[in-house]
Design a protein around this motif. Structure first.
Motif, PDB file in Angstrom:
ATOM      1  N   TRP A   1     -33.924 -73.385  60.705  1.00 51.95           N
ATOM      2  CA  TRP A   1     -34.186 -74.656  60.014  1.00 51.95           C
ATOM      3  C   TRP A   1     -33.703 -75.832  60.858  1.00 51.95           C
ATOM      4  CZ3 TRP A   1     -30.408 -78.111  58.124  1.00 51.95           C
ATOM      5  CH2 TRP A   1     -30.900 -79.180  57.379  1.00 51.95           C
TER       6      TRP A   1
ATOM      7  N   THR B   1     -33.376 -80.530  53.377  1.00 53.23           N
ATOM      8  CA  THR B   1     -32.864 -79.452  52.533  1.00 53.23           C
ATOM      9  C   THR B   1     -32.760 -78.173  53.352  1.00 53.23           C
ATOM     10  OG1 THR B   1     -33.938 -80.426  50.595  1.00 53.23           O
ATOM     11  CG2 THR B   1     -33.230 -78.121  50.420  1.00 53.23           C
ATOM     12  N   PRO B   2     -31.570 -77.670  53.589  1.00 51.51           N
ATOM     13  CA  PRO B   2     -31.395 -76.515  54.480  1.00 51.51           C
ATOM     14  C   PRO B   2     -31.890 -75.217  53.859  1.00 51.51           C
ATOM     15  CG  PRO B   2     -29.301 -77.118  53.492  1.00 51.51           C
ATOM     16  CD  PRO B   2     -30.280 -78.176  53.070  1.00 51.51           C
ATOM     17  N   ASP B   3     -32.268 -74.286  54.715  1.00 52.54           N
ATOM     18  CA  ASP B   3     -32.646 -72.940  54.305  1.00 52.54           C
ATOM     19  C   ASP B   3     -31.374 -72.099  54.273  1.00 52.54           C
ATOM     20  OD1 ASP B   3     -33.614 -70.356  53.999  1.00 52.54           O
ATOM     21  OD2 ASP B   3     -35.366 -70.687  55.270  1.00 52.54           O
ATOM     22  N   THR B   4     -30.955 -71.703  53.089  1.00 53.29           N
ATOM     23  CA  THR B   4     -29.665 -71.018  52.928  1.00 53.29           C
ATOM     24  C   THR B   4     -29.821 -69.516  52.696  1.00 53.29           C
ATOM     25  OG1 THR B   4     -29.663 -71.511  50.545  1.00 53.29           O
ATOM     26  CG2 THR B   4     -28.592 -73.096  52.009  1.00 53.29           C
TER      27      THR B   4
ATOM     28  N   ARG C   1     -37.484 -79.628  66.971  1.00 54.88           N
ATOM     29  CA  ARG C   1     -38.293 -78.766  67.837  1.00 54.88           C
ATOM     30  C   ARG C   1     -38.883 -79.525  69.023  1.00 54.88           C
ATOM     31  NH1 ARG C   1     -40.663 -78.811  62.806  1.00 54.88           N
ATOM     32  NH2 ARG C   1     -42.573 -80.028  62.551  1.00 54.88           N
TER      33      ARG C   1
ATOM     34  N   ARG D   1     -36.168 -76.305  63.741  1.00 54.20           N
ATOM     35  CA  ARG D   1     -37.439 -76.947  63.347  1.00 54.20           C
ATOM     36  C   ARG D   1     -37.293 -78.455  63.253  1.00 54.20           C
ATOM     37  NH1 ARG D   1     -37.949 -72.421  59.882  1.00 54.20           N
ATOM     38  NH2 ARG D   1     -37.130 -73.636  58.124  1.00 54.20           N
ATOM     39  N   HIS D   2     -36.119 -78.925  62.840  1.00 56.37           N
ATOM     40  CA  HIS D   2     -35.903 -80.364  62.698  1.00 56.37           C
ATOM     41  C   HIS D   2     -35.812 -81.076  64.044  1.00 56.37           C
ATOM     42  CE1 HIS D   2     -35.460 -81.632  58.478  1.00 56.37           C
ATOM     43  NE2 HIS D   2     -35.204 -80.355  58.257  1.00 56.37           N
TER      44      HIS D   2
ATOM     45  N   ARG E   1     -31.842 -67.913  59.341  1.00 56.81           N
ATOM     46  CA  ARG E   1     -32.818 -68.868  58.799  1.00 56.81           C
ATOM     47  C   ARG E   1     -32.258 -70.290  58.813  1.00 56.81           C
ATOM     48  NH1 ARG E   1     -37.294 -66.821  56.197  1.00 56.81           N
ATOM     49  NH2 ARG E   1     -37.310 -64.562  55.857  1.00 56.81           N
ATOM     50  N   TYR E   2     -30.962 -70.411  58.609  1.00 55.79           N
ATOM     51  CA  TYR E   2     -30.366 -71.744  58.676  1.00 55.79           C
ATOM     52  C   TYR E   2     -30.466 -72.302  60.092  1.00 55.79           C
ATOM     53  CZ  TYR E   2     -26.976 -75.515  58.643  1.00 55.79           C
ATOM     54  OH  TYR E   2     -26.389 -76.747  58.782  1.00 55.79           O
TER      55      TYR E   2
END
Length: 574
Positions: free
Chosen positions: A28, A16-19, A34, A31-32, A24-25
């Motif tokens: 995100w 689920t993306p940070d929108t 890293r 992080r997936h 921030r996207y």
């Protein structure tokens, strides 16, 4: 060269993306992946630092080997140079492999979340974002986002090597060390004033390109109609004007872009000249040895790479930021319908589906037909029954509001085949049974019901034949019959078909009507149609006038007693 293990793309679940913002996207996405980014950064540091240390080894070889005529020392330092070269090659190979992997992961994760969002919220999305803009975002912006992750490892190496070289220089000459340590960020900061104009120009160009793609998609979709009414010139002129706007916006990008690109050459050259000049003066004063001067010149030449990489990273992240903004424009479109926080379990036994606004009731196992004055009226009702619009929240199933059930359950048990169903590209077998839960015998049976076996016979590879995008290699009637077969293969508890035979001839329509009745025996079916061949097969026909059921009965009964029904179905004059 070593090779890293790879995994298949796309991922089963992109997450689920940070929108909340483009930054921030991008975080995100980072992080997936890293672990891969960190490993890639380590290889990038090793790759670039080894290049920097090579000049120290070359300088030592000159001072300790050549200047002192020490063959052993010379060969030792030559060996160090070769070892650094081998280490650089290994790190470079692994860095490149991981860079491409990170680029693909970021790009295709973006494509996945867009595809998932479009499939779930397509009707809401179509009202706010054009199809051409969606295509442009997938084809261009997702790739630009991936490019930022591609450059990241080289940028990490550039920062690390700059620090290493600065400390080497400072340990030898405080003056030269400070020049490098402070000069690189100062020179890099000179590109900052170009960032805002570049960002703005890229955003404007991206907006214009999206409108151009949308105009092109609309033109292609309506090409036959355009030719029929002689509108090609109008659309050509519109497309030409928009393409010129795209070209002009691209030219406006050139000024800041050219400034950054030229800075990649000019700024490192300035640094090289300053370091070389100061180093030569130090040799003349006797504070530097000749080998150290060679090393210093090498450092100065080498530092052009970190500086150019830093500028390239700024350009890539600017493009990625703009691209992420375009992605969020799509991802922020809210769905028309949502699940409740605690959805109910789907009932084991289906009794009836009721649409209160129209008064239409579908009982379990019934074969129903719907007659409306306009296609728009039938679409409104079927959208509510399938809960594709917020008004569908009033529809009830077994007396419980349909909105109380999970949307996924509703989609699985109530299938609506719209008036213009779509065919996607891929194998025909997968197109007809996308979930892979049916065998060829069942597919052939459904094709028989939809009178589409002749379509299959004409295909050289049968069910394995490739379907072109939107099924454009098929005629309108063929697409409609194939789509009907796909709807039948869903084996839904409630199947709703909107004008399923509008593009076929009368004889074919008669066969389909008979086959449909038999195939859906004891299963709830609603067909929106004004065809007598379909209507005479229905258990009950509901006549809708001004959005409400005004008559119910069999086709024959309504023909006898309803003038409004005869006017719509038989085209009698009012």
């Amino acid at each position: 060269m070593p090779h890293l293990p790879y995994r298949e793309l796309p991922d089963a679940d992109p997450g689920t993306p940070d929108t909340r913002s483009p930054a921030r996207y991008l975080l995100w996405l980072a992080r997936h992946q890293r672990a891969q980014l960190l490993l890639n950064a380590l290889f990038g540091v090793g790759w670039m630092v080894s290049q920097a240390l090579m000049w120290a080894a070359v300088g030592a070889a000159i001072d300790h080997g050549v200047a002192h005529h020490d063959t052993r020392a010379l060969f030792e330092w030559v060996g160090v140079v070769m070892a650094l070269g081998l280490f650089q090659a290994i790190c470079g190979s692994l860095r490149h492999q991981l860079a491409v992997t990170n680029w693909m992961n970021a790009a295709y994760r973006t494509v996945q979340v867009i595809g998932r969002h479009v499939s779930r919220h397509g009707s809401a999305l179509a009202e706010e974002v054009t199809s051409g803009d969606v295509v442009n975002t997938v084809a261009a912006d997702a790739m630009r986002i991936g490019s930022a992750f591609d450059v990241l490892a080289r940028f990490s190496g550039a920062v690390a090597s700059w620090i290493v070289v600065s400390f080497i220089l400072m340990s030898t000459s405080l003056e030269l060390g400070l020049v490098v340590l402070l000069g690189v960020p100062i020179l890099a900061s000179l590109t900052t004033p170009l960032m805002r104009p570049l960002h703005t120009a890229q955003a404007n160009q991206r907006e214009a390109a999206g409108r151009l793609a949308a105009l092109g998609a609309d033109t292609v979709a309506g090409l036959r109609i355009l030719r029929g009414v002689g509108g090609e010139d109008v659309f050509y002129n519109n497309y030409y004007r928009q393409s010129q706007l795209v070209r002009a916006s691209g030219v406006r990008i050139a000024t800041p872009q050219a400034g950054l690109e030229s800075g990649q050459v000019l700024l490192p050259a300035i640094l090289t000249a300053v370091v070389t000049f100061l180093g030569a003066q130090a040799v003349q004063r006797g504070t530097l040895q000749p080998g150290q001067l060679v090393a210093f010149f090498g450092y100065a030449t080498f530092l052009t790479t970190p500086l150019r990489t830093a500028i390239e990273y700024v350009i890539a992240t600017t493009r990625a930021y703009v691209g992420a903004g375009r992605v969020l424009r799509i991802l922020r479109v809210a769905p028309l319908v949502r699940d409740t926080d605690t959805p109910q379990a789907w009932p084991e036994v289906f009794d009836e589906l009721v649409d209160p606004p129209s008064g239409l009731t579908l009982r379990a196992g019934s074969f129903n037909a719907l007659v409306t004055e306009t296609p728009a009226e039938s679409t409104e009702i079927t959208d509510r029954l399938g809960r594709y619009v917020p008004a569908g929240d009033h529809t009830t199933l077994n007396g419980v509001t349909l909105a109380h059930y999970a949307l996924a359950d509703t989609r699985a048990h109530i299938v609506v085949s719209e008036i213009e169903p779509r065919l996607f590209s891929g194998d025909l077998r997968d197109e007809l049974a996308p979930h892979g839960n049916t065998n060829d015998e069942q597919i052939l049976s459904a094709l028989g019901v939809s009178s589409a076996l002749d379509v299959l016979t004409a295909l050289e590879d049968g069910l394995s034949s490739h379907v072109e995008e939107r099924g454009r290699s098929f005629s309108g009637g063929q697409r409609q019959r194939l789509s009907l077969a796909r709807a039948l293969l869903s084996d839904a508890d409630v199947l709703i078909l909107v004008e399923p035979t509008s593009a076929v001839d009368t004889h074919t329509e008669g066969r389909i009507a008979a086959g449909l009745r038999a195939a859906r025996d004891h299963k709830t079916t609603l067909i929106a149609s004004t065809s007598p061949l379909i209507l005479e097969r229905a258990d009950e026909v509901s006549l809708i006038v001004s959005g409400r059921v005004v008559e119910r009965g069999t086709h024959d009964a309504l023909i006898q007693r309803s003038a409004a029904y005869r006017q719509i179905v038989l085209r009698e004059d009012g």
